[in-house]
Enzyme design. Structure first.
Site, PDB file in Angstrom:
ATOM      1  N   LYS A   1      62.169  44.057  42.965  1.00  0.00           N
ATOM      2  CA  LYS A   1      61.886  45.023  44.022  1.00  0.00           C
ATOM      3  C   LYS A   1      60.688  45.909  43.687  1.00  0.00           C
ATOM      4  CE  LYS A   1      65.429  43.692  46.456  1.00  0.00           C
ATOM      5  NZ  LYS A   1      65.830  42.554  45.604  1.00  0.00           N
TER       6      LYS A   1
ATOM      7  N   GLU B   1      63.684  55.494  46.817  1.00  0.00           N
ATOM      8  CA  GLU B   1      63.035  55.369  48.118  1.00  0.00           C
ATOM      9  C   GLU B   1      63.560  56.450  49.051  1.00  0.00           C
ATOM     10  OE1 GLU B   1      62.042  50.678  49.066  1.00  0.00           O
ATOM     11  OE2 GLU B   1      63.862  51.599  49.855  1.00  0.00           O
TER      12      GLU B   1
ATOM     13  N   ARG C   1      64.304  32.252  50.685  1.00  0.00           N
ATOM     14  CA  ARG C   1      65.266  31.172  50.929  1.00  0.00           C
ATOM     15  C   ARG C   1      65.528  31.083  52.424  1.00  0.00           C
ATOM     16  NH1 ARG C   1      69.437  34.342  52.352  1.00  0.00           N
ATOM     17  NH2 ARG C   1      69.786  36.287  51.225  1.00  0.00           N
TER      18      ARG C   1
END
Length: 520
Positions: free
Chosen positions: A122, A206, A304
Site C-alpha cells: 500500500k 490516511e 486479479r
C-alpha cells in the site's frame, strides 16, 4: 487442427467454489482442457466434478491445500498443465507464487510478479500513483512505526483518520481514529493484526473520507501495450468493509467523472506495466470545488479477477476470464472500449452461508435442498451441487446472483424476483438481507455510502421467512436418509432430530466417492 484463439492446451485452476466453476467454463469455451485441484473437504465439490481431471492437493486447511504453492505446482507438473489460473483469494496475489510459475515455465494467468508486489504494498502503490498523477487520499507516503509520527500526520490532515496495514487487504489491519487520544492504541492494534495476517507490521495514516462511495474501474491490458477501461462498478453496499452488492454502471455517475476516473485507472495500469485484468479502486465523495461536484482518490489496485466481475461482463458484452486466458497466452485483447459500450444495468448479490438474523454468523454443514433462480436477465455463478456442503474451512461465499435490465429499476425488480425464487435449505444464507436491501428506499434511489448498511437497520429481524412445504419435506427426507447412512450398524431406537435446520451446526456427513479417478 490448431485453434489460433486457444492460447494453450491445459489449464489448472488453483482455487475452489464458484470461481473455479467460472474459470472452467471460460476455458472450456476456448477448447482448453481443465485440471481441478481439491482438498479433502472438497472431494465431491462441483468444480472437481466439472473439470477434465482432478488432483488432490492436501487436507482441509487452506495452508495444507489451496495455499500450498508447492502442492499446486506439483499438481500442474504432474498433469502437464501449461498454465495456472489462481482465481481470487488464496494464491492469486502472491508474487512469489507467480514468480515460481514463471521459473518452472508455467504460465501464470495474471499480471507479472513485479506488478503484484508493487500494487500489493500500500505504501509503494500510493507513492507510484502519486508519481503517475493519480489522485491519492491525503496522508502519509512513508510507513510509520511510531505512534508519535502517526499523531503528527493525523494532526496535519485532520481527524478522523484511518490506520492501515501497508501489506493489508480484506479489511484487516485497519483501525479508525476519531481523536488524538485513540491513536497510540489504534497503531498498536493495527500493527499486531498486520503481523498476524501478513507478517508485516508496517502501517500508514490516511484521512478518513466519509460519507464516501466505493467505486472501482475495470481495466484490461495486454502485452502489446493496449489498455482498455470497461467502466465502473459501485461497491458501496458493504458491511465491515466486506462488499455485499455491486452494480454497474454506478448510480449518479456523470460522463465527466467516469472519463476522469478511467483516465486515472489507465495511468495506474501503465505505471506498473500491468497486463491481464485488474481493478483500480477509488473513494468518491461530494466536493463543491470539483468540476462536476464530485471528487475521487485512489484506494488500491487489485491485481486479479474481482468477485464482482460478472456485472461488467453483462453491461459491456465481454468475457473477462477468456480475456485473461488470451492475454496470458500472448494474444492481443482484440477490442476497444468504444466497441464495448455500456448497455443496460447489472447488479450482483453475494450469497453467503451466514445468518443475517444473528449478526451474519457463519453457517456450515450439508445442503439438504436448493432451488436456483432462473429466467430472463438472471445469471447465477454457484458452487452448489447435489451432495455438496458448506465447509468451516473456507470463505462463506456460496454463489453470486446477478441480474441485468434495460434500466436500474428493471434490474432491481429482476433481482427481487430472483431472490424470491432462490432457496437453500440446510444452512442459513444472506438471501433475506438482500431481499430487504432491494426494498430499502435509499438503496433504490442509489443514495448510499460505504457505512450505510452498518448505520441502518436493513433487515427486520422479527420476521424470518417460512419455507414452502415442498422444501421442508425434501429437507426432512434428506436428513432422515443421512442419519440412516451415518451409522448403519446402530440398532434400537434413535433420538429424534428436533429440527432439520440443525444442519447449520456443521455435523459430519458422508460424501460421494469413487465417481472420478483422482491423483495425489
Amino acid at each position: 487442427m490448431t485453434d489460433p484463439q486457444r492460447p494453450f492446451d491445459t489449464l489448472l485452476i488453483a482455487n475452489r467454489g464458484e470461481i473455479a466453476v467460472r474459470v472452467i467454463r471460460g476455458a472450456r469455451d476456448l477448447g482448453i482442457k481443465t485440471v481441478a485441484v481439491f482438498s479433502d473437504a472438497d472431494r465431491s465439490a462441483r468444480h472437481v466434478r466439472m473439470a477434465d481431471e482432478a488432483v488432490r492437493i492436501g487436507g482441509p486447511a487452506p495452508a495444507d491445500s489451496y495455499l500450498s504453492a508447492d502442492a499446486v505446482l506439483a499438481a500442474a507438473e504432474s498433469t502437464g498443465a501449461d498454465a495456472i489460473h489462481p482465481g481470487y483469494g488464496f494464491l492469486s496475489e502472491n508474487a512469489s507464487f507467480a514468480r515460481a510459475c514463471r521459473e518452472r515455465g508455467i504460465i501464470f494467468v495474471g499480471p507479472s510478479p513485479e506488478a503484484i508486489e508493487l500494487m500489493g504494498d500500500k505504501i509503494e502503490s500510493r507513492r507510484t500513483m502519486k508519481q503517475a498523477g493519480v489522485p491519492i487520499i491525503p496522508g502519509a507516503i512513508d510507513p510509520l512505526t511510531d505512534p508519535v509520527e502517526a499523531q503528527q500526520t493525523a494532526d496535519e490532515i485532520g481527524y478522523p483518520v484511518v490506520i492501515k496495514a501497508a501489506a493489508g487487504g480484506g479489511g484487516r489491519g485497519i483501525r479508525v481514529v476519531e481523536q488524538a487520544s485513540e491513536i497510540e492504541r489504534a497503531v498498536q492494534q493495527a500493527q499486531e493484526e498486520a503481523i498476524t495476517a501478513f507478517g508485516d507490521g508496517s502501517v500508514f495514516v490516511e484521512k478518513l473520507l466519509r460519507p464516501a462511495r466505493h467505486i472501482e474501474i475495470q481495466v484490461v491490458a495486454d502485452a502489446l501495450g493496449n489498455v482498455v477501461c470497461l467502466g465502473e462498478r459501485d461497491c458501496s453496499a458493504q458491511r465491515r468493509r466486506q462488499k455485499l452488492v455491486e452494480e454497474s454502471p454506478a448510480p449518479g455517475m456523470s460522463p465527466q467523472l467516469r472519463a476522469r476516473m478511467e483516465e486515472a485507472a489507465t495511468n495506474a495500469a501503465r505505471a506498473c506495466d500491468y497486463t491481464s485484468t485488474g481493478t483500480v479502486e477509488f473513494l468518491v465523495w461530494d466536493d463543491p470545488n470539483a468540476p462536476d461536484g464530485q471528487n475521487f482518490a485512489f484506494l488500491e489496485m487489485n491485481t486479479r479477477l474481482q468477485v464482482e466481475h460478472p456485472v461488467t461482463e453483462l453491461v459491456r458484452g465481454v468475457d473477462l476470464v477468456q480475456d485473461q486466458l488470451r492475454i496470458a497466452g500472448g494474444l492481443p485483447l482484440g477490442y476497444t472500449a468504444a466497441e464495448r459500450p455500456i448497455r443496460g444495468w447489472a447488479m450482483e448479490c453475494r450469497i453467503t452461508a451466514e445468518d443475517p438474523y444473528h449478526d451474519f454468523t457463519p453457517s456450515v454443514g450439508p445442503i439438504a435442498w436448493y432451488r436456483e433462480a432462473d429466467g430472463p436477465g438472471v445469471r447465477l455463478d454457484s458452487m452448489l451441487a447435489r451432495g455438496v456442503g458448506v465447509s468451516p474451512h473456507y470463505d462463506s461465499l456460496i454463489s453470486k446472483l446477478i441480474t441485468w435490465g434495460e434500466t436500474r429499476e428493471q434490474c432491481i425488480r429482476r433481482m427481487k424476483r430472483a431472490l424470491g425464487e432462490y432457496l437453500v435449505i440446510g444452512v442459513s444464507t444472506s438471501i433475506p438481507f438482500h431481499q430487504a436491501l432491494m426494498d430499502d428506499e435509499n438503496f433504490r434511489e442509489g443514495a448510499i455510502h460505504t457505512l450505510y448498511v452498518e448505520e441502518n437497520e436493513i433487515l427486520d429481524k422479527t420476521e424470518r421467512p417460512e419455507h414452502s412445504a415442498e422444501a421442508t419435506l425434501a429437507a426432512a427426507m434428506f436428513f432422515h436418509t443421512l442419519g440412516e447412512r451415518a451409522d448403519p450398524e446402530r440398532s434400537g431406537p434413535q433420538p429424534r432430530r428436533r429440527h432439520w435446520a440443525s444442519s447449520a451446526r456443521g455435523r459430519r456427513y458422508p460424501v460421494e466417492q469413487g465417481w472420478r479417478r483422482t491423483t495425489g
